[in-house]
Design a protein around this motif. Structure first.
Motif, mmCIF file in Angstrom:
data_model
loop_
_atom_site.group_PDB
_atom_site.id
_atom_site.type_symbol
_atom_site.label_atom_id
_atom_site.label_comp_id
_atom_site.label_asym_id
_atom_site.label_seq_id
_atom_site.Cartn_x
_atom_site.Cartn_y
_atom_site.Cartn_z
ATOM 1 N N UNK A 568 -10.005 2.144 -1.330
ATOM 2 C CA UNK A 568 -10.672 1.087 -2.084
ATOM 3 C C UNK A 568 -9.917 -0.239 -2.023
ATOM 4 N N UNK A 569 -9.408 -0.580 -0.845
ATOM 5 C CA UNK A 569 -8.774 -1.880 -0.654
ATOM 6 C C UNK A 569 -7.340 -1.969 -1.113
ATOM 7 N N UNK A 570 -6.772 -0.893 -1.650
ATOM 8 C CA UNK A 570 -5.386 -0.904 -2.106
ATOM 9 C C UNK A 570 -4.562 0.101 -1.301
ATOM 10 N N UNK A 571 -3.285 -0.197 -1.154
ATOM 11 C CA UNK A 571 -2.358 0.722 -0.514
ATOM 12 C C UNK A 571 -1.201 0.986 -1.468
ATOM 13 N N UNK A 572 -0.661 2.185 -1.414
ATOM 14 C CA UNK A 572 0.504 2.496 -2.223
ATOM 15 C C UNK A 572 1.263 3.666 -1.598
ATOM 16 N N UNK A 573 2.462 3.860 -2.094
ATOM 17 C CA UNK A 573 3.313 4.933 -1.581
ATOM 18 C C UNK A 573 3.947 5.657 -2.757
#
Length: 669
Positions: A568-573
């Motif tokens: 949904x348009x976001x990236x994270x780790x």
């Protein structure tokens, strides 16, 4: 195709056959592709750190020119000229940066019998000095910003000149560009320190610490004109680019045409830019940069004697290949278009995708690029110098790619660009992707009202500049994928109901979760919050989920105990630290200050025993020719210092330990 004017004698045309590209990254890739399409053989040069780089792979031949540091490779003129001799290259394209605006290099190419794909060394030399170029432009009748560009530019002379000019003013390095060696000064009390820092940065970046002063034009537009000239006395302009969205005087977003420029202003600025090019007997591609105030008065800023990073937006609205034009002019051919034949169509916007962390003052990021997958779609262009698997090195600029969107109108271009940014997948390093999408979607930018003050005024509190605290939905998705990997990749349709504790590290935050696997999917709880998901098809890192009855797709990549996600348009780790009891020891507020990048320590601003406050700069690191302060993450007393000026440090290396009230003796390393 470029047409040869009938009036040009064939003896004045020198057909070139083999092009050496004296650069790296996306610009080397971009030049190679056009050159090969025109039938040129291509030669890449590379440092030992770039042996596996994309531009090396694409070129017909490649020569190693030295170790990783640019001073020993991409700035090594002798090694580059030797590579040209070894491969039989007859022309050299400098790209941008490195030696592209080095008059000595242009002359050395000529002396070696090589055609330099750029302007004559005299034009480079003149326009490489902000002081001398301003004087030349005044003599040519081009409007300039009032200031001081005298021969005597010692601190005493500049302090006296500043009193005459008045505040606010700009301190600028006479050589170079890119915002290095540039400071805004609002009062006399700030001037001496600003001069010292500007000189230091200019000396490190350009080997020249000469400075000039200019009256600050408050909240201007930064508008530049693309010019082209040939050796037959022809010169044209190809519209303007608006580069007003800047951070620390470095461009972030560029677009063409400018939403602020009227047809009348475009013509006036274009004619002034052509006048500037003719005044220095220019040849090839050049960019004349102007500041434009709120009343549409414009002032000469500088001329860049090379192809600009942002040239693709001009190509998309004019239909011209500027590298092809550069090569034609270098062969002695006349410009194929008159001014009246140059037409602008539609709107184009470009952003620069960097490996940097906006939530940590845009600290450059290094490491392996596990996955790089640009979005696809009509009207999109990616100029990239990397691909999946590449290593992002601390030795060079951290730009991964330029993302450019074209549309019939500005709103269409904006919409396409936002979607492209949201759908571009980058795993392995933190990027400014979300920051860029927020800018392009911003209402002020959308209304065409962004000035050079836009980011400072409209974006200081934007969420993209803060660490992203994962929502329960994002935590649930992360935990679900990690739990699924523990089942061998199988679904849970026949799995017994189980509850498993899980500990995730996200940034400096440690989160305790309870993960319940059921026949219906997965339910994740964090405190009083709970989220339910059903995981469906999983193929090659693309996972289909059913979320609140809606079918969606996310991408992920696992490396060791780290999980990278894009949805949904976001990236994270996140990191699975369930079985690491010491997790979080170096978290925010711990008082253990770590190096935010690979680089050199230029200053240690405190001593052991000093009282410090949260946010106070303690150490200054230098990387990629820019200074980056490392700040205290809590109040306390400096207990120990683990670095001195001149040290080369690695990312996450311990620099300073702060003892807070009640702390025990800090651990020594």
């Amino acid at each position: 195709m470029l047409a040869l004017a009938a009036c040009t004698p064939l003896r004045d045309i020198k057909m070139l056959k083999k092009l050496l590209i004296a650069n790296r990254g996306e610009i080397a890739v971009r030049v190679i592709r056009t050159a090969k399409s025109l039938g040129y053989r291509t030669v890449a040069v590379y440092s030992k750190a770039d042996a596996g780089a994309l531009h090396v792979e694409l070129a017909d031949e490649a020569v190693c020119i030295g170790p990783a540091p640019a001073s020993q490779s991409y700035l090594n003129m002798d090694a580059i000229l030797d590579a040209a001799g070894k491969t039989g290259a007859d022309c050299v394209h400098p790209g941008y940066g490195f030696l592209s605006e080095n008059a000595q290099f242009a002359k050395a190419c000529k002396d070696a019998g090589l055609v330099f794909v750029g302007p004559p060394e005299a034009a480079i030399d003149l326009m490489g000095s902000k002081r001398r170029s301003k004087i030349a432009m005044q003599e040519a009748g081009v409007p300039v910003v009032p200031g001081y560009e005298g021969n005597n530019a010692g601190d005493d002379e500049l302090i006296q000149a500043a009193a005459d000019i008045g505040y606010p003013l700009m301190v600028k390095a006479s050589a170079g560009g890119g915002g290095r060696g540039m400071r805004r000064v609002d009062s006399e009390a700030e001037l001496a320190d600003s001069l010292r820092r500007a000189r230091s940065e200019a000396r490190q970046s350009f080997g020249d610490d000469e400075l000039i002063l200019e009256k600050a034009v408050i909240e201007p537009r930064h508008v530049e004109i693309q010019v082209f000239a040939d050796r037959h006395g022809n010169a044209v302009y190809l519209g303007e680019r608006d580069c007003s969205v800047q951070r620390r005087h470095q461009k972030v977003v560029e677009e063409a045409p400018s939403p602020f420029v009227t047809p009348e202003l475009r013509e006036a600025m274009g004619k002034a830019a052509v006048k500037a090019a003719l005044a220095c007997q220019y040849e090839g591609a050049g960019t004349v940069e102007f500041l434009v105030d709120k009343d549409r008065n414009f002032y000469f800023l500088e001329m860049n004697t090379r192809l600009q990073v942002e040239h693709p937006v001009t190509e998309l609205i004019t239909g011209q290949d500027l590298v092809a034009l550069q090569l034609a002019v270098a062969e002695g051919r006349p410009l194929p278009l008159s001014q009246s034949e140059i037409q602008l169509s539609g709107h184009a916007i470009e952003v620069r995708l960097y490996a940097e962390d906006p939530a940590s003052e845009f600290t450059p990021q290094t490491g392996q690029l596990y996955q790089f997958e640009p979005a696809a779609g009509d009207g999109l262009r990616y100029d990239a110098g990397v691909r999946s698997g590449d290593i992002i090195s601390p030795h060079y600029d951290p730009m991964l790619a330029k993302i450019i969107a074209w549309g019939d109108n500005r709103d269409e271009a904006r919409r396409r660009l936002v979607r492209a940014l949201e759908d571009t997948t980058v795993f392995g390093v933190t990027t400014n992707r979300y920051f860029l999408s927020r800018i392009v979607a911003n209402e002020t930018f959308g209304a065409g009202q962004a000035t050079t003050a836009f980011l400072d005024q409209d974006f200081r509190d934007d969420p993209s500049l803060s660490s992203h605290e994962l929502s329960i939905r994002e935590l649930a998705l992360s935990a679900a994928i990690l739990s699924r990997s523990g089942t061998g990749g199988e679904g849970w349709s026949n799995a017994p109901s189980t509850v498993t504790p899980m500990t995730l590290e996200t940034g400096h935050r440690i989160v305790e979760l309870l993960v319940r696997q059921t026949a219906e999917g997965v339910s994740v709880s964090h405190g009083e919050s709970r989220y339910d998901l059903r995981l469906e098809d999983d193929r090659d890192g693309r996972l289909c989920i059913i979320d609140n009855g809606v079918r969606q797709t996310c991408q992920y990549h696992q490396h060791s105990d780290s999980l990278y996600l894009h949805a949904l348009g976001r990236s994270w780790c996140v990191r699975d630290v369930t079985h690491q009891p010491t997790a979080g020891k170096d978290g925010a507020g711990s008082g253990r200050l770590l190096a935010t990048m690979d680089g050199a320590v230029t200053e240690v601003l405190v001593q052991e025993g000093d009282a410090v406050q949260q946010g106070q700069p303690l150490v200054v690191l230098e990387a990629m020719k820019m200074e980056h302060p490392v700040k205290a993450d809590c109040d306390g007393v400096v207990a120990s210092i683990h670095a001195v000026a001149g040290d080369q440090v690695s990312r996450n290396q311990l620099l300073v330990e702060i003892a807070t009230t009640g702390d025990a003796e800090p651990t020594k390393q």
